[in-house]
Structures are given as C-alpha cells and as structure tokens.
Scaffold this active site. Sequence first.
Site, PDB file in Angstrom:
ATOM      1  N   CYS A  78     -57.847 -97.962  68.871  1.00 43.10           N
ATOM      2  CA  CYS A  78     -57.199 -99.275  68.906  1.00 43.10           C
ATOM      3  C   CYS A  78     -55.686 -99.126  68.968  1.00 43.10           C
ATOM      4  O   CYS A  78     -55.117 -98.166  68.439  1.00 43.10           O
ATOM      5  CB  CYS A  78     -57.550-100.051  67.662  1.00 43.10           C
ATOM      6  SG  CYS A  78     -59.304-100.255  67.428  1.00 43.10           S
ATOM      7  N   ARG A 132     -55.183 -94.496  75.285  1.00 43.17           N
ATOM      8  CA  ARG A 132     -55.782 -94.121  73.997  1.00 43.17           C
ATOM      9  C   ARG A 132     -57.265 -94.485  73.930  1.00 43.17           C
ATOM     10  O   ARG A 132     -57.955 -94.070  73.014  1.00 43.17           O
ATOM     11  CB  ARG A 132     -55.042 -94.816  72.860  1.00 43.17           C
ATOM     12  CG  ARG A 132     -53.602 -94.375  72.762  1.00 43.17           C
ATOM     13  CD  ARG A 132     -52.873 -95.193  71.728  1.00 43.17           C
ATOM     14  NE  ARG A 132     -53.278 -94.831  70.398  1.00 43.17           N
ATOM     15  CZ  ARG A 132     -52.576 -94.089  69.573  1.00 43.17           C
ATOM     16  NH1 ARG A 132     -51.418 -93.629  69.963  1.00 43.17           N
ATOM     17  NH2 ARG A 132     -52.999 -93.813  68.376  1.00 43.17           N
ATOM     18  N   TRP A 185     -61.067-100.571  70.210  1.00 46.52           N
ATOM     19  CA  TRP A 185     -62.114 -99.566  70.450  1.00 46.52           C
ATOM     20  C   TRP A 185     -63.176 -99.866  69.407  1.00 46.52           C
ATOM     21  O   TRP A 185     -62.956 -99.693  68.213  1.00 46.52           O
ATOM     22  CB  TRP A 185     -61.524 -98.169  70.260  1.00 46.52           C
ATOM     23  CG  TRP A 185     -62.431 -97.048  70.630  1.00 46.52           C
ATOM     24  CD1 TRP A 185     -62.643 -96.547  71.881  1.00 46.52           C
ATOM     25  CD2 TRP A 185     -63.245 -96.267  69.741  1.00 46.52           C
ATOM     26  NE1 TRP A 185     -63.542 -95.509  71.824  1.00 46.52           N
ATOM     27  CE2 TRP A 185     -63.932 -95.308  70.529  1.00 46.52           C
ATOM     28  CE3 TRP A 185     -63.485 -96.279  68.373  1.00 46.52           C
ATOM     29  CZ2 TRP A 185     -64.817 -94.384  69.996  1.00 46.52           C
ATOM     30  CZ3 TRP A 185     -64.366 -95.356  67.830  1.00 46.52           C
ATOM     31  CH2 TRP A 185     -65.015 -94.416  68.646  1.00 46.52           C
ATOM     32  N   ASN A 239     -55.803-102.033  63.197  1.00 45.45           N
ATOM     33  CA  ASN A 239     -56.363-100.718  63.557  1.00 45.45           C
ATOM     34  C   ASN A 239     -56.901-100.103  62.271  1.00 45.45           C
ATOM     35  O   ASN A 239     -56.254-100.220  61.220  1.00 45.45           O
ATOM     36  CB  ASN A 239     -55.288 -99.770  64.089  1.00 45.45           C
ATOM     37  CG  ASN A 239     -54.804-100.149  65.463  1.00 45.45           C
ATOM     38  OD1 ASN A 239     -55.322-101.085  66.079  1.00 45.45           O
ATOM     39  ND2 ASN A 239     -53.813 -99.427  65.945  1.00 45.45           N
ATOM     40  N   GLY A 240     -58.012 -99.393  62.372  1.00 49.77           N
ATOM     41  CA  GLY A 240     -58.557 -98.731  61.186  1.00 49.77           C
ATOM     42  C   GLY A 240     -59.911 -99.303  60.816  1.00 49.77           C
ATOM     43  O   GLY A 240     -60.522-100.062  61.576  1.00 49.77           O
ATOM     44  N   GLU A 269     -64.751 -74.771  75.125  1.00 49.63           N
ATOM     45  CA  GLU A 269     -63.776 -75.741  75.606  1.00 49.63           C
ATOM     46  C   GLU A 269     -64.151 -76.226  77.009  1.00 49.63           C
ATOM     47  O   GLU A 269     -64.071 -77.416  77.316  1.00 49.63           O
ATOM     48  CB  GLU A 269     -62.375 -75.112  75.585  1.00 49.63           C
ATOM     49  CG  GLU A 269     -61.269 -75.936  76.228  1.00 49.63           C
ATOM     50  CD  GLU A 269     -61.147 -77.348  75.662  1.00 49.63           C
ATOM     51  OE1 GLU A 269     -61.729 -77.660  74.623  1.00 49.63           O
ATOM     52  OE2 GLU A 269     -60.462 -78.161  76.311  1.00 49.63           O
ATOM     53  N   LYS A 311     -64.948 -80.134  78.120  1.00 52.60           N
ATOM     54  CA  LYS A 311     -64.206 -80.807  79.196  1.00 52.60           C
ATOM     55  C   LYS A 311     -65.166 -81.424  80.196  1.00 52.60           C
ATOM     56  O   LYS A 311     -65.021 -82.566  80.597  1.00 52.60           O
ATOM     57  CB  LYS A 311     -63.307 -79.778  79.887  1.00 52.60           C
ATOM     58  CG  LYS A 311     -61.949 -80.193  80.291  1.00 52.60           C
ATOM     59  CD  LYS A 311     -60.935 -80.444  79.235  1.00 52.60           C
ATOM     60  CE  LYS A 311     -61.394 -80.888  77.899  1.00 52.60           C
ATOM     61  NZ  LYS A 311     -60.506 -80.859  76.813  1.00 52.60           N
ATOM     62  N   GLU A 325     -67.290 -84.426  78.548  1.00 58.12           N
ATOM     63  CA  GLU A 325     -66.625 -85.662  78.110  1.00 58.12           C
ATOM     64  C   GLU A 325     -66.184 -86.546  79.268  1.00 58.12           C
ATOM     65  O   GLU A 325     -66.070 -87.748  79.107  1.00 58.12           O
ATOM     66  CB  GLU A 325     -65.462 -85.382  77.154  1.00 58.12           C
ATOM     67  CG  GLU A 325     -64.224 -84.805  77.792  1.00 58.12           C
ATOM     68  CD  GLU A 325     -63.073 -84.652  76.806  1.00 58.12           C
ATOM     69  OE1 GLU A 325     -62.854 -85.530  75.977  1.00 58.12           O
ATOM     70  OE2 GLU A 325     -62.392 -83.615  76.882  1.00 58.12           O
ATOM     71  N   HIS A 327     -82.090 -66.029  72.402  1.00 57.61           N
ATOM     72  CA  HIS A 327     -82.653 -66.334  71.074  1.00 57.61           C
ATOM     73  C   HIS A 327     -83.116 -67.788  70.988  1.00 57.61           C
ATOM     74  O   HIS A 327     -83.270 -68.319  69.899  1.00 57.61           O
ATOM     75  CB  HIS A 327     -81.624 -66.008  69.990  1.00 57.61           C
ATOM     76  CG  HIS A 327     -81.270 -64.548  69.950  1.00 57.61           C
ATOM     77  ND1 HIS A 327     -82.155 -63.581  69.535  1.00 57.61           N
ATOM     78  CD2 HIS A 327     -80.148 -63.886  70.330  1.00 57.61           C
ATOM     79  CE1 HIS A 327     -81.592 -62.381  69.642  1.00 57.61           C
ATOM     80  NE2 HIS A 327     -80.369 -62.545  70.125  1.00 57.61           N
ATOM     81  N   LYS A 364     -58.154 -91.409  73.046  1.00 59.83           N
ATOM     82  CA  LYS A 364     -57.255 -90.258  73.062  1.00 59.83           C
ATOM     83  C   LYS A 364     -56.906 -89.806  71.654  1.00 59.83           C
ATOM     84  O   LYS A 364     -56.879 -88.635  71.345  1.00 59.83           O
ATOM     85  CB  LYS A 364     -55.988 -90.623  73.847  1.00 59.83           C
ATOM     86  CG  LYS A 364     -54.962 -89.497  73.940  1.00 59.83           C
ATOM     87  CD  LYS A 364     -55.488 -88.350  74.770  1.00 59.83           C
ATOM     88  CE  LYS A 364     -54.515 -87.199  74.880  1.00 59.83           C
ATOM     89  NZ  LYS A 364     -55.208 -85.988  75.366  1.00 59.83           N
TER      90      LYS A 364
HETATM   91  O1  M6R Z   1     -55.049 -85.161  68.827  1.00 63.42           O
HETATM   92  P1  M6R Z   1     -55.985 -84.064  68.392  1.00 63.42           P
HETATM   93  O2  M6R Z   1     -55.699 -82.774  69.050  1.00 63.42           O
HETATM   94  O3  M6R Z   1     -56.099 -83.937  66.907  1.00 63.42           O
HETATM   95  O4  M6R Z   1     -57.407 -84.549  68.909  1.00 63.42           O
HETATM   96  C1  M6R Z   1     -58.567 -83.864  68.572  1.00 63.42           C
HETATM   97  C2  M6R Z   1     -59.698 -84.243  69.492  1.00 63.42           C
HETATM   98  O5  M6R Z   1     -60.012 -85.592  69.363  1.00 63.42           O
HETATM   99  C3  M6R Z   1     -59.363 -83.947  70.959  1.00 63.42           C
HETATM  100  O6  M6R Z   1     -58.984 -82.616  71.134  1.00 63.42           O
HETATM  101  C4  M6R Z   1     -60.559 -84.252  71.864  1.00 63.42           C
HETATM  102  O7  M6R Z   1     -61.603 -83.373  71.587  1.00 63.42           O
HETATM  103  C5  M6R Z   1     -60.116 -84.176  73.330  1.00 63.42           C
HETATM  104  N1  M6R Z   1     -60.122 -85.486  73.898  1.00 63.42           N
HETATM  105  C6  M6R Z   1     -60.984 -83.357  74.172  1.00 63.42           C
HETATM  106  O8  M6R Z   1     -60.496 -83.284  75.475  1.00 63.42           O
END
Ligand code: M6R
Length: 606
Positions: free
Chosen positions: A2, A27, A74, A100-101, A483, A487, A490, A506, A601
Amino acid sequence: MCGIVGVVGSKNATDILIQGLQKLEYRGYDSAGIFVADKNGNQNLVKAVGRISALQEKIGIEVNGSSGIGHTRWATHGKPSEVNAHPHVSASFRFVLVHNGVIENFKELKEKYLASDKFVGETDTEIVVHLIGKLIEEENLSVVEGFQKALKLIEGSFAFALMDKKNPEVIYVAKNKSPLLIGLGDGYNMVCSDAMAMIRETNRFLEIHDGEMVIVRKDAVEIIDTDGVTRKREPYIAKLDLSDIGKGTYPYYMLKEIDEQPAVMRKIMQEYMSEDSPHQMKVDQEILEAVVKADRIYIIAAGTSSHAGWAAKAFFEQMTQTPVEVCLSSEFGYNIPLLSQNPLFIYISQSGETADSRQVLVKMKELGCKALTITNVPGSTLSREADYTLLLHASPEIAVASTKAYTAQIAVMAVLAKAVGEYIENSTARSFNLIKELSLVANAIEALLTEKELIEQKVAKHLQDTRNAFYIGRGADYYASMEAALKLKEISYIQCEGFAAGELKHGTIALIEEGTPVQALISNQEIASHTRGNVMEVVSRGAKVLTIVSQDCAQADDDLVVQTVHPFLTCIAMVVPTQLVAYYATLQRGLDVDKPRNLAKSVTVE
Ligand code: M6R
C-alpha cells in the site's frame, strides 16, 4: 505494498496526488483512491479497482482542491474492490482515512466500540476511521484528542493520514512500524509513505518516528510525541534523482535495471575503494570492529535478499574467519535459535522496509545485539534503526523483480568481507584483489547483455507453454539456482524450483517427465562433472535441458557461456542470464514484467 500520499495547501492537489500515486505504482497494488477538498466545501472521494489509469478515468474536473489524501491498496483484509479501496469514511462521513499496515485487534475494536455501526467493506481501516469518528463526536473531543485516544486502543502496524471534512486544511498523520514521511514544499506540505512519491515536488523530508502524531498544515508541521510533547526535527535532503526513477527508452524497468548492473558494480568499486590503495576497501572502522568482535554473523533477509546472503556466506566465512548463518526473517523472529555469545546481525534489504526483517531487528536490539543494515535506501527504517549501514549505491530499483539489488548486495558483502579480512590480516582476503575481480564481473555482465537476442530465442524454444521448470546447480550454482527460480516464477508464473543438483535423485526427480524444462548452472570445475552427471540423469527421463556454464567449464554443446569470474563472485555472473531468461519468458507470455500479480515491491506487513 500500500502507498500513501497527501498534500495540503497546493493549487492543484488532485494532480499532486495522482502523480504521487503513479510514482508508488511500482510497489504493487490492486485498487486506488483519492479524497480532494477545498475550503469552500468542494469535496470529492473517488476510488477504482485496478490501475491508477482506471482511477484517472473516473476523475472529472469537479475533483479539484487545495488538499487531499490518496492511497494505493494491496489487499490484506478483504478482496480488491471499490468498497474496500481507501480512503475510508467514518459513520457520519466527517472523517476520511487512508492506512498502510495491519490492525491486529480490529475484531475486538469492532465488537467493543462499534457493535451498532454498519460497515460497507471488510477492511480493518474502516473500523479505525469509525472508531476515530465515534470517539471525537460522542465524547466531544478535538480531532487531535480523539485520534490520540484511538491510537492508544489500536494494536498493529500502521501509517495513517486522516482528514476532517470540517477543516480540510489539515492532515493528521501517525505511524507505528509502517513507513511515513512529511515532504516540505514551498507554501504547501505533503505526506508520503515513500520519498519517491513526492520527489517531483520536493527533496526536503521530515522523518516521523513510531508513536508520534504529526499535524500537517500548508505552512506548519507540528510533531507530537507519545507524551504529548511537541518535538523539533531538522529535515533531511533525499538524494533521489527524478531521472533515476524514469524508464528512459526501456519498455520495462526490469530490463533497464538488468542493463544497469555493470555500472552498479563500478559505482560500488568507486564508493568503497580506499583513496590510499586501490586494493583496499573503505569501510567505517566501527563496522569492521563490530564484525571482528562477533563470534557469529546472522544474516537476516527475505526473498532475493536472502539468496544474496547465501551467495555471500562462503566467502564471508573464508575472509572474516567467522561462521555465518543465513536466516529467513519471517521465520527467525518466531523461532529464534540458540544464539552465540556475541552475535552480529546483518540485515540485507533492498528497500530497507521489509516488515519481516524489521521485526527481527526490533527483537534482537531488545536483546542487545548489534545490527548492520545493507540497503539500497538511505534513511529507510532498517537503516535508521540499525547501529550501522552500508549502502548498495544501486540507484532506485523499481521493478518488483529484484535484479541489480541482488548483484549489488553480493558485491557489498564482498567489500565488507575483504575489508574485515584485511583488518584481521587474513591471507585469503589479502590475496583477493576485489577491485580487479569486480571489474571482471562488470565485463562479464556486459558481454552477457550483448547476448539478449540469443537468450530470447533459446527461451522461446525451451520454456514455451510449460507450467513448471527446474534450475539445478551445486555449491554457489545451487544458491544462484534458488534466485534464478524465484525470478522466473514471480514474473512468468511458471512454477519453478531451484534445486541442489545432487539432491534431485532423493525425491524430486520423480517430477521429471517428457519435456520438463531443466536449466543447469555450472561454474565450478571441481564439481562440474557431478552436475553434468545429474543433467544426464534428467535427460534420460525426458527432460529438455538448457545449460548455462562459465567459460572454464564450457563444452561445445552448452547453450549459454558466461565469462569466468572469481569463485567468490560467481553467483553475480551466473544469475544475470537467468534474469534475462525470466524477462523473456514473461514477455513471451504477454505478461506485465514489472508488475506481477499479487506481489508488492516493498513488503511492509508481516
Ligand atoms: O526490500 P527487500 O530486499 O527486503 O525485499 C525482500 C523481498 O521481498 C524481495 O527480495 C523479493 O523477494 C523480490 N521481489 C524478488 O524479486
């Protein structure tokens, strides 16, 4: 997640709010709304589900005024819908609130104080604004008194911006755990959850601390602390460049940010290279001492940032001679392991706002543990609340999928490890010429960026129409695989797992069938033959394999070859082609690369 914007005293509040909300789009959100007012009684509340453009379409010329608040939501409590979108109004319609929150005791508040009220939506925020309205109107309190009384009853995380339709020349704000700032304009003032929202209007911002309430007027800002005492605070200048947050000529932020990585590597070298010797790193003495004093390092992070922690673990241990544990922040705080005698906590976070990491920081500080934050955002919550900060210098990262922040996080961890290693006279660190090695990494990334067409073609053949895929690797390639898989899943929504290549047999190899795409990462000569063996195992079971290998491990039929870099930094080079794989797989599916569904974000709720 948010986003909040607000302005008071401007000639064109609607424009400022909309522009601010657009800057917060990155965000992640699913609905948006604004309330705009002027002192002559012209007041309008407009909300829409979907993008800001949908909200804009509903805004007529009558929606104008000198003050207002806006929000991108959000969804947490209640689905994305117009009634659940903010701003919300009190029962008498007098008070308007954005939030927000997450309010943890919203059910108790509703039952205890608002049993006879009718609610239009399902949000916790609507309960809060009803509560504020009730306290003020039934107990005949001033807005400040009523808001403060409500804040004492509320449990959870919040950033609130409240307006009173009877006096729309004032915005009342308060925060606990969720970020919120005051932007100082010339003849007008603003409120925002992220400096980026208001950077077009000002670069002067005031921090708000947890528990404080702030009364924002066009020509004055009053900060009141938890004891009701007025506080003075100097503004700070946000070092954000408007051009850094534009897409330039790129179709998507993600591609721009992937392309920026060689420049970010060079910026990190420039920022951290010692003036005395190009082979030494410049890191504050107190940070070096904090690492040296520690008997164990706990890296606390989420998502991509935790993968950067894994990528850094081995070289950090070797250079600093200190054991490192990498922990997911959402797990650590509620399942605290037996800590060592003298731990140091390193919080890795692009945004510096991740609520899961922050809850660990708060708990660990209560236990007296020192905190170092590695972040891209100076002045962010994790940076402010830690004892020390190291910056990534990666310029703002806007795409939800983190790319340049990941590679920068590993590079900055290498800077710190090298600096500590030099300080304790560790021979591994002394013989490691980080500047030279990072330059080679920057060159390797540059070379990969010229291979975009090839990667696009390979991806089209390899990942077309699939619903699932695997990345496999060993050692550092396993960490890079985690990683790479995140990517891909997501943004393209292909279900993808990053696996330790040797672990497949396994259990997980049962999932391999005719046509299952497997991407193998191979960058370590010593274990390359083992990973190649695992590749043969999946090929025998029908998998189609794409190999991404470093030059020193390459064979004639490999698909993508990455220039060899120092083993400490291999995750940086090996991940870049996988970022491009994710990008092109998503483009080919016709999806919005920068704004994947359900994601935000900056994740500011636990
Ligand atoms: O802002 P941060 O690095 O703490 O965020 C952590 C995760 O939310 C962030 O890395 C998320 O996994 C990414 N969007 C992945 O691409």
